[in-house]
Design a protein around this motif. Sequence first.
Motif, PDB file in Angstrom:
ATOM      1  N   ALA A  10      20.814  27.778 -31.260  1.00 54.07           N
ATOM      2  CA  ALA A  10      20.238  28.765 -32.182  1.00 54.07           C
ATOM      3  C   ALA A  10      20.235  30.182 -31.595  1.00 54.07           C
ATOM      4  CB  ALA A  10      18.817  28.331 -32.540  1.00 54.07           C
ATOM      5  N   ILE A  11      19.694  30.331 -30.396  1.00 52.94           N
ATOM      6  CA  ILE A  11      19.582  31.675 -29.798  1.00 52.94           C
ATOM      7  C   ILE A  11      20.978  32.245 -29.555  1.00 52.94           C
ATOM      8  CG2 ILE A  11      18.925  32.919 -27.678  1.00 52.94           C
ATOM      9  CD1 ILE A  11      16.364  31.291 -27.607  1.00 52.94           C
ATOM     10  N   ASP A  33      28.712  24.394 -23.224  1.00 54.44           N
ATOM     11  CA  ASP A  33      27.633  23.564 -23.767  1.00 54.44           C
ATOM     12  C   ASP A  33      28.021  22.112 -23.489  1.00 54.44           C
ATOM     13  OD1 ASP A  33      25.454  24.116 -26.421  1.00 54.44           O
ATOM     14  OD2 ASP A  33      25.904  22.074 -25.764  1.00 54.44           O
ATOM     15  N   SER A  91      15.098  29.906 -20.805  1.00 51.36           N
ATOM     16  CA  SER A  91      14.235  28.733 -20.578  1.00 51.36           C
ATOM     17  C   SER A  91      13.338  29.009 -19.366  1.00 51.36           C
ATOM     18  CB  SER A  91      15.099  27.488 -20.365  1.00 51.36           C
ATOM     19  OG  SER A  91      15.993  27.342 -21.450  1.00 51.36           O
ATOM     20  N   ASN A 177       7.889  28.351 -23.317  1.00 49.28           N
ATOM     21  CA  ASN A 177       8.433  29.334 -22.371  1.00 49.28           C
ATOM     22  C   ASN A 177       7.579  30.593 -22.339  1.00 49.28           C
ATOM     23  OD1 ASN A 177      11.055  28.036 -21.552  1.00 49.28           O
ATOM     24  ND2 ASN A 177      11.169  27.934 -23.774  1.00 49.28           N
ATOM     25  N   ASN A 228      16.909  26.236 -35.761  1.00 47.28           N
ATOM     26  CA  ASN A 228      15.992  25.596 -34.821  1.00 47.28           C
ATOM     27  C   ASN A 228      14.613  26.218 -34.986  1.00 47.28           C
ATOM     28  OD1 ASN A 228      14.641  24.365 -32.806  1.00 47.28           O
ATOM     29  ND2 ASN A 228      15.929  25.084 -31.121  1.00 47.28           N
ATOM     30  N   THR A 231      12.205  27.670 -32.356  1.00 51.77           N
ATOM     31  CA  THR A 231      12.519  28.959 -31.719  1.00 51.77           C
ATOM     32  C   THR A 231      12.327  30.107 -32.696  1.00 51.77           C
ATOM     33  OG1 THR A 231      14.056  27.992 -30.141  1.00 51.77           O
ATOM     34  CG2 THR A 231      14.475  30.264 -30.774  1.00 51.77           C
TER      35      THR A 231
HETATM   36  N1  LIG Z   1      11.717  32.690 -23.658  1.00 50.19           N
HETATM   37  C1  LIG Z   1      11.334  32.428 -24.901  1.00 50.19           C
HETATM   38  O1  LIG Z   1      10.430  33.064 -25.460  1.00 50.19           O
HETATM   39  C2  LIG Z   1      12.004  31.337 -25.647  1.00 50.19           C
HETATM   40  C3  LIG Z   1      12.829  30.452 -25.006  1.00 50.19           C
HETATM   41  N2  LIG Z   1      13.434  29.444 -25.685  1.00 50.19           N
HETATM   42  C4  LIG Z   1      14.251  28.499 -24.938  1.00 50.19           C
HETATM   43  O2  LIG Z   1      15.613  28.902 -24.995  1.00 50.19           O
HETATM   44  C5  LIG Z   1      16.445  27.748 -24.918  1.00 50.19           C
HETATM   45  C6  LIG Z   1      17.453  27.762 -26.058  1.00 50.19           C
HETATM   46  O3  LIG Z   1      16.764  27.740 -27.284  1.00 50.19           O
HETATM   47  P1  LIG Z   1      17.531  27.412 -28.669  1.00 50.19           P
HETATM   48  O4  LIG Z   1      18.772  28.195 -28.743  1.00 50.19           O
HETATM   49  O5  LIG Z   1      16.529  27.515 -29.726  1.00 50.19           O
HETATM   50  O6  LIG Z   1      17.880  25.868 -28.439  1.00 50.19           O
HETATM   51  P2  LIG Z   1      18.954  24.971 -29.213  1.00 50.19           P
HETATM   52  O7  LIG Z   1      18.473  23.568 -29.035  1.00 50.19           O
HETATM   53  O8  LIG Z   1      19.198  25.481 -30.573  1.00 50.19           O
HETATM   54  O9  LIG Z   1      20.278  25.188 -28.349  1.00 50.19           O
HETATM   55  C7  LIG Z   1      20.389  24.751 -27.011  1.00 50.19           C
HETATM   56  C8  LIG Z   1      21.840  24.425 -26.742  1.00 50.19           C
HETATM   57  O10 LIG Z   1      21.980  24.190 -25.339  1.00 50.19           O
HETATM   58  C9  LIG Z   1      22.704  22.975 -25.134  1.00 50.19           C
HETATM   59  N3  LIG Z   1      22.219  22.415 -23.865  1.00 50.19           N
HETATM   60  C10 LIG Z   1      20.985  21.942 -23.598  1.00 50.19           C
HETATM   61  N4  LIG Z   1      20.908  21.529 -22.319  1.00 50.19           N
HETATM   62  C11 LIG Z   1      22.128  21.741 -21.773  1.00 50.19           C
HETATM   63  C12 LIG Z   1      22.679  21.514 -20.477  1.00 50.19           C
HETATM   64  N5  LIG Z   1      21.953  20.949 -19.491  1.00 50.19           N
HETATM   65  N6  LIG Z   1      23.983  21.831 -20.265  1.00 50.19           N
HETATM   66  C13 LIG Z   1      24.728  22.365 -21.261  1.00 50.19           C
HETATM   67  N7  LIG Z   1      24.253  22.608 -22.507  1.00 50.19           N
HETATM   68  C14 LIG Z   1      22.965  22.309 -22.757  1.00 50.19           C
HETATM   69  C15 LIG Z   1      22.452  22.113 -26.352  1.00 50.19           C
HETATM   70  O11 LIG Z   1      23.515  21.210 -26.592  1.00 50.19           O
HETATM   71  C16 LIG Z   1      22.328  23.164 -27.467  1.00 50.19           C
HETATM   72  O12 LIG Z   1      23.566  23.421 -28.088  1.00 50.19           O
HETATM   73  C17 LIG Z   1      15.518  26.527 -24.939  1.00 50.19           C
HETATM   74  O13 LIG Z   1      15.281  26.048 -23.625  1.00 50.19           O
HETATM   75  C18 LIG Z   1      14.242  27.081 -25.512  1.00 50.19           C
HETATM   76  O14 LIG Z   1      13.093  26.369 -25.084  1.00 50.19           O
HETATM   77  C19 LIG Z   1      13.293  29.329 -27.040  1.00 50.19           C
HETATM   78  C20 LIG Z   1      12.468  30.191 -27.708  1.00 50.19           C
HETATM   79  C21 LIG Z   1      11.724  31.228 -27.067  1.00 50.19           C
END
Ligand SMILES: NC(=O)C1=CN([C@@H]2O[C@H](COP(=O)(O)OP(=O)(O)OC[C@H]3O[C@@H](n4cnc5c(N)ncnc54)[C@H](O)[C@@H]3O)[C@@H](O)[C@H]2O)C=CC1
Length: 254
Positions: A10-11, A33, A91, A177, A228, A231
């Motif tokens: 998503a991000i 990914d 993250s 986070n 997502n 987020t």
């Molecule tokens: N700092 C902040 O305020 C925020 C941080 N986040 C964090 O940002 C991160 C991304 O968020 P979204 O884009 O919403 O998540 P998402 O679930 O939509 O996308 C994450 C992507 O990373 C891939 N992925 C996960 N673990 C992996 C790994 N070990 N190796 C390779 N690819 C991997 C997944 O297949 C997915 O395509 C999450 O950890 C989330 O908790 C989200 C919202 C706010």
Amino acid sequence: MIVGILGCGAIASIIVNNFLSKDSGIDIKYFYDHDMEKAENLATISDGIAVLDIDDMIDNVDLVLEAASPISVEKFGLKVLKKGKNIIIMSIGALMDNKFRDRMIEAATNNDAKIFAPSGAIVGLDGIKAASIGKIIKATLTTRKPPRSLGKLVDEEEILYEGKASEAVKIFPVNINVAAALSIACNLDVDVKIIVDPKVDKNVHEVIVEGDFGQFKTRTENLPCEVNPKTSMLAAYSAIKLLKSLNENFIMGT
Ligand SMILES: NC(=O)C1=CN([C@@H]2O[C@H](COP(=O)(O)OP(=O)(O)OC[C@H]3O[C@@H](n4cnc5c(N)ncnc54)[C@H](O)[C@@H]3O)[C@@H](O)[C@H]2O)C=CC1
Ligand SMILES: O=C([O-])CC(=O)C(=O)O
């Protein structure tokens, strides 16, 4: 600046769409990914390259933007820094572990690289950074999300967690986070409350900070990302602004 994205969900998708015009001096070119299809989707949209092996990305970029998971930071963070490449970490929960954070900072220092942690889904980190020059006495975070954002089915509001941020990040690793960001900026294990509330349709974060500067309270009512809902849109926007600011000569705010 050539950028590679680790985690194409998503991000990452919001970020990539924002940089499509390529007139910012920032070229988001490599995508990794563990779900290759996701990397390929973003590579196709942006005329970039999806890689099967993350080393093929790290070796060819100036900066890696992590938007995957705390585990991915633990798995790849040190490798990125040891190759002298900068990293933006979404993250931030992964950095709550003091020993791991120290190892990351040491690797960055020894290899002339930088670790950036955007303000993400909360507001007030600018004030907290300024306040931390004095003494911060207390910091609290109350997160209120709709059931779909927390993957819960409830009819009435329910407190899912009340306690320290260090414990919250273990129980809600992909949802808190912001608690980690706040704790690291304050140098305090902040008090966190997580509420699932069927009456709200936004991801709401309230931050209260007290210190020798006085006191402030912020409240963010974030629209969740379509793909997502865990987020908030603001989290992706904060990464975009941070990326753009790396190429700017005028920096506003702390
Ligand atoms: N700092 C902040 O305020 C925020 C941080 N986040 C964090 O940002 C991160 C991304 O968020 P979204 O884009 O919403 O998540 P998402 O679930 O939509 O996308 C994450 C992507 O990373 C891939 N992925 C996960 N673990 C992996 C790994 N070990 N190796 C390779 N690819 C991997 C997944 O297949 C997915 O395509 C999450 O950890 C989330 O908790 C989200 C919202 C706010
Ligand atoms: O996006 C949000 O509202 C905050 C969030 O999930 C997190 O702290 O990881």
